[in-house]
Design a protein around this motif. Structure first.
Motif: not given
Length: 196
Positions: A121-138, A162-168
């Motif tokens: 079947r065709a795929a409709f309205d697929v979103e990739v990377e739907t889990l947000p990073f839990p620490y949005l300030l980083e 966007r990486a807001l802070k330095r680090g790994r």
């Protein structure tokens, strides 16, 4: 044990620091609640539930007969039916991700995804990377969208971050999902392999 490790200790991403940090320790109940709310529901679901189910439940609790009761039961039926229909219409996709090894602190970066539709079947309205990073300030990541993908075809899409802070960083699990056809539930697949 490693195969089932994400069930006991679901890792949803954190910044890897030099020593032990409380963010590196995972509390299964809190992690799974965060995962369920971010992975399975759309923002429309709690809004509509609050508008319909809360007033109808209050009226039913106090024994007041009203048309809102019928609306609440109808919406509850739509929620249950929507879960099953979205699950049945979930496409079979294979997603490969390409991340940059290093990014400048405070700068934007791009994540490339190759999406292959392996189903009939065709795929409709697929979103990739739907889990947000839990620490949005980083670190923040924006999902990539794919509106239509015919069966047997593949497509490349690009998401931003966007990486807001330095680090790994140990990134959140890569998840693709679709909210087709009702836009209330998200159904998809999660790749639990670690990405840094």
């Amino acid at each position: 044990m490693n195969r089932w490790r994400h069930i006991l200790y679901p890792c949803l991403g954190h910044r890897i620091l030099g020593g032990d940090d409380w963010r590196g320790r995972h509390v299964p109940l809190i992690s799974w609640l965060y995962y369920a709310s971010a992975a399975w529901s759309t923002p429309r679901l709690p809004v509509l539930a609050f508008i319909t189910l809360v007033p109808a439940g209050g009226l039913m609790y106090f024994g007041i007969q009203s048309a809102a009761n019928i609306l609440g039961v109808a919406f509850l039926s739509l929620l249950i039916a929507g879960w099953f229909i979205t699950t049945m219409l979930r496409p079979r996709l294979e997603v490969a991700t390409h991340l940059p090894a290093r990014v400048p602190a405070g700068g934007e970066y791009q994540m490339q995804y190759t999406v292959h539709n392996k189903g009939r079947r065709a795929a409709f309205d697929v979103e990739v990377e739907t889990l947000p990073f839990p620490y949005l300030l980083e670190l923040r990541s924006s999902p990539a969208w794919l509106h239509y993908l015919p069966p047997g075809r593949q497509s490349r899409i690009i998401g931003n971050g966007r990486a807001l802070k330095r680090g790994r960083y140990l990134l959140q699990p890569m998840r693709w999902s679709t909210d087709f056809p009702f836009g209330l539930w998200r159904r998809g697949k999660t790749d639990w392999s670690h990405r840094t």
